[in-house]
Design an enzyme around this catalytic site. Structure first.
Site, short mmCIF file in Angstrom:
data_model
loop_
_atom_site.label_atom_id
_atom_site.label_comp_id
_atom_site.label_asym_id
_atom_site.label_seq_id
_atom_site.Cartn_x
_atom_site.Cartn_y
_atom_site.Cartn_z
N GLY A 93 0.81 -1.21 0.00
CA GLY A 93 0.00 0.00 0.00
C GLY A 93 0.84 1.26 0.00
O GLY A 93 1.76 1.39 -0.81
N ASP A 94 0.53 2.16 0.94
CA ASP A 94 1.27 3.42 1.03
C ASP A 94 2.22 3.40 2.23
O ASP A 94 2.60 4.45 2.75
CB ASP A 94 0.29 4.60 1.12
CG ASP A 94 -0.57 4.55 2.37
OD1 ASP A 94 -0.66 3.47 3.00
OD2 ASP A 94 -1.15 5.58 2.72
N GLU A 95 2.63 2.21 2.65
CA GLU A 95 3.50 2.06 3.81
C GLU A 95 4.94 1.82 3.37
O GLU A 95 5.22 1.08 2.43
CB GLU A 95 3.05 0.85 4.66
CG GLU A 95 1.66 0.97 5.21
CD GLU A 95 1.21 -0.32 5.87
OE1 GLU A 95 1.86 -1.37 5.65
OE2 GLU A 95 0.22 -0.28 6.61
#
Length: 169
Positions: free
Chosen positions: A165-167
């Site tokens: 994801g956006d991690e």
């Protein structure tokens, strides 16, 4: 009379010896012809065998080259698969699996050496809103740029990864 008989006997013995010599000569000549023919056949068989060995050696060398190429292709494919299994295709950064392996190794090293380590978790704020409003292409570009900037800030011993994801970690 005895002298004449001795001459007849001597002549007969000489005739018999001559006939035996001629018979022996014929047998030896026949044996010599047979041996010469067998030698010729043996030489021909050796030439044929040498030609077959050269041909088969060439075939085996070609097969060996082909196998060598296939082995190199397989190694390259395995390396690509390993890279795909351990890296995020969008950013090229290590993925969760690779990060977990590197983190385990770092923890063991810190415990062994009595050292410390730090783990930083980064999550991009409002990333879902960017993806929803501007589209996934813009969101993907943002992830690539964030990955590049994080990677630029790392020291050689540091690891930056994208677990999903956006991690980033």
């Amino acid at each position: 009379y005895l002298r004449q008989t001795l001459w007849w006997i001597a002549g007969g013995v000489l005739a018999i010896l001559g006939l035996l010599y001629l018979a022996q000569f014929a047998v030896v000549r026949r044996a010599h012809d047979i041996l010469r023919r067998q030698e010729s056949q043996l030489q021909e068989a050796n030439r044929d065998l040498d030609a077959r060995v050269r041909q088969r050696t060439g075939e085996l060398e070609e097969a060996n080259r082909s196998l060598g190429g296939e082995i190199e292709e397989r190694r390259a494919a395995e390396a690509r698969l390993d890279h795909l299994a351990h890296h995020d295709p969008l950013t090229g950064l290590p993925n969760r699996l690779a990060f977990d392996e590197k983190l385990d190794a770092a923890i063991r090293r810190a415990e062994r050496d009595g050292g410390q380590l730090a783990v930083l978790f980064i999550d991009l704020d409002r990333f879902k809103a960017i993806n929803d409003s501007l589209g996934h292409a813009v969101g993907n570009e943002l992830l690539r740029l964030a990955a590049a900037r994080l990677a630029q800030q790392m020291q050689p011993a540091d690891v930056v990864a994208r677990p999903g994801g956006d991690e980033f970690v």
